[in-house]
Design a protein around this motif. Sequence first.
Motif, PDB file in Angstrom:
ATOM      1  N   GLU A 104      -1.904   2.820   1.477  1.00  0.00           N
ATOM      2  CA  GLU A 104      -1.498   3.847   0.449  1.00  0.00           C
ATOM      3  C   GLU A 104      -0.253   2.790  -0.114  1.00  0.00           C
ATOM      4  O   GLU A 104       0.760   3.373  -0.257  1.00  0.00           O
ATOM      5  CB  GLU A 104      -1.168   5.084   0.847  1.00  0.00           C
ATOM      6  CG  GLU A 104      -2.117   5.981   1.553  1.00  0.00           C
ATOM      7  CD  GLU A 104      -2.879   6.627   0.468  1.00  0.00           C
ATOM      8  OE1 GLU A 104      -2.780   6.686  -0.801  1.00  0.00           O
ATOM      9  OE2 GLU A 104      -3.633   7.660   0.870  1.00  0.00           O
ATOM     10  N   GLU A 105      -0.700   1.862  -0.688  1.00  0.00           N
ATOM     11  CA  GLU A 105       0.354   1.046  -1.125  1.00  0.00           C
ATOM     12  C   GLU A 105       1.269   1.339  -2.181  1.00  0.00           C
ATOM     13  O   GLU A 105       2.273   0.705  -2.471  1.00  0.00           O
ATOM     14  CB  GLU A 105      -0.240  -0.731  -1.473  1.00  0.00           C
ATOM     15  CG  GLU A 105      -0.901  -1.185  -0.385  1.00  0.00           C
ATOM     16  CD  GLU A 105      -2.531  -0.796  -0.306  1.00  0.00           C
ATOM     17  OE1 GLU A 105      -2.945   0.190  -0.938  1.00  0.00           O
ATOM     18  OE2 GLU A 105      -3.029  -1.604   0.561  1.00  0.00           O
ATOM     19  N   GLN A 106       1.029   2.195  -2.988  1.00  0.00           N
ATOM     20  CA  GLN A 106       1.564   2.798  -4.187  1.00  0.00           C
ATOM     21  C   GLN A 106       2.526   3.740  -3.592  1.00  0.00           C
ATOM     22  O   GLN A 106       3.608   3.654  -4.309  1.00  0.00           O
ATOM     23  CB  GLN A 106       0.951   3.729  -4.966  1.00  0.00           C
ATOM     24  CG  GLN A 106       0.371   4.997  -4.161  1.00  0.00           C
ATOM     25  CD  GLN A 106      -0.995   5.066  -3.632  1.00  0.00           C
ATOM     26  OE1 GLN A 106      -1.252   3.911  -2.933  1.00  0.00           O
ATOM     27  NE2 GLN A 106      -1.574   6.022  -3.581  1.00  0.00           N
ATOM     28  N   PHE A 107       2.748   3.782  -2.152  1.00  0.00           N
ATOM     29  CA  PHE A 107       3.904   4.510  -1.981  1.00  0.00           C
ATOM     30  C   PHE A 107       4.874   3.602  -0.976  1.00  0.00           C
ATOM     31  O   PHE A 107       5.622   4.185  -0.103  1.00  0.00           O
ATOM     32  CB  PHE A 107       3.712   5.714  -0.764  1.00  0.00           C
ATOM     33  CG  PHE A 107       2.672   6.656  -1.562  1.00  0.00           C
ATOM     34  CD1 PHE A 107       2.775   7.127  -2.816  1.00  0.00           C
ATOM     35  CD2 PHE A 107       1.350   7.270  -0.870  1.00  0.00           C
ATOM     36  CE1 PHE A 107       1.931   8.263  -3.438  1.00  0.00           C
ATOM     37  CE2 PHE A 107       0.579   8.202  -1.415  1.00  0.00           C
ATOM     38  CZ  PHE A 107       0.783   8.542  -2.637  1.00  0.00           C
ATOM     39  N   CYS A 108       4.668   2.381  -1.085  1.00  0.00           N
ATOM     40  CA  CYS A 108       5.331   1.321  -0.275  1.00  0.00           C
ATOM     41  C   CYS A 108       6.962   1.642  -0.177  1.00  0.00           C
ATOM     42  O   CYS A 108       7.666   1.704  -1.209  1.00  0.00           O
ATOM     43  CB  CYS A 108       5.257   0.136  -0.755  1.00  0.00           C
ATOM     44  SG  CYS A 108       6.163  -1.235   0.201  1.00  0.00           S
TER      45      CYS A 108
END
Length: 348
Positions: A104-108
């Motif tokens: 869930e890289e968008q929440f890195c």
Amino acid sequence: MISTPALVAPSAGAAFEARTVEHRDLRDDDVLIDIAFAGICHSDIHQVREEWGSAIFPMVPGHEIAGVVSAVGDGVTRYQVGDRVGVGCMVDSCGECEHCKDGEEQFCAKGAVMTYNGTGYDGEPTKGGYAQQVVVSERFAVGIPDGIELDVAAPLLCAGITVWSPLKRWGAGPGKKVAVIGLGGLGHMAVKLAAAMGAEVSVLSRTDAKKGDGEALGATHYFATGDDGVLKGLKGTFDIIINTVSADLPMQTYIGLLRPLGVIANVGLPTGNYDFAPGAVVGGSRVVAGSNIGGIPATAEMLAFCAEHGIGATVETISADEVDAAYDRVVAGDVRYRFVIDTATINA
Ligand SMILES: [Zn+2]
Ligand SMILES: [Zn+2]
């Protein structure tokens, strides 16, 4: 440095200029992509016009990218020259935090690097897909399966994944009634995907102007919400509502269209606040949710689903010199349903 022709917005709201821009030489994990098509997302327009706060100029927008790998760094393992790949809204993330590890890289936790109008971890401004080439880490290139043409694949990288995520998370499928508010770039993808998932799909659009289209895209029902009594007649109907509209809308009324335990997932970003009474959600244990794109594994899953079901975006292909006019048409809602730029037409 790698030089490539691109469409550049020199300053906020200015017309595009075809110019040569530079990308970094390939790092070990980088791929060079020869871009075939780049979709025009409404968020491109907001950023080029600096409507979302301070932006970085000159800007090369574009985060719906489809093309072919033309060179690979020494350490690249996932792709070879000739592979068809896409790039969406992100081009880097820390790779080490819990969200990155979950795909869930968008929440890195460190902050994912946006494909354009962003700053890379190296401090350099990022440049997007309105260009003939782009350099990205292989971790942020997603294979495009054979069977999806590159022009109709490009919009899947933002519009597609943006609506795929909430449909999956909230369980769209057989026996579920899904409504899609707004039949634009995002909405038309939501209708196609929800229908392919087996849900019974309704379009909620202000007028009946797109009725035929809505049904052709896979909707079973179409409701013109501007007509008297239409919303009232839909009270308590839907399990899932995907709200793709960025305009202010009467949230309390739309919450009322949900069955008990139903969810309205918002993917648009209106400038005002949503307004509803607590009782509107407490009474039926309803959920008002938001959703922000999706991670790389979900994007790959979405593309595989699209290939399996023969789904691509419905596109209007334009040349580089038509982009300024296309922006005005997107703002006016006059596109069916996504513009894609044929990047071969960029003459810098
Ligand atoms: Zn987008
Ligand atoms: Zn991270």
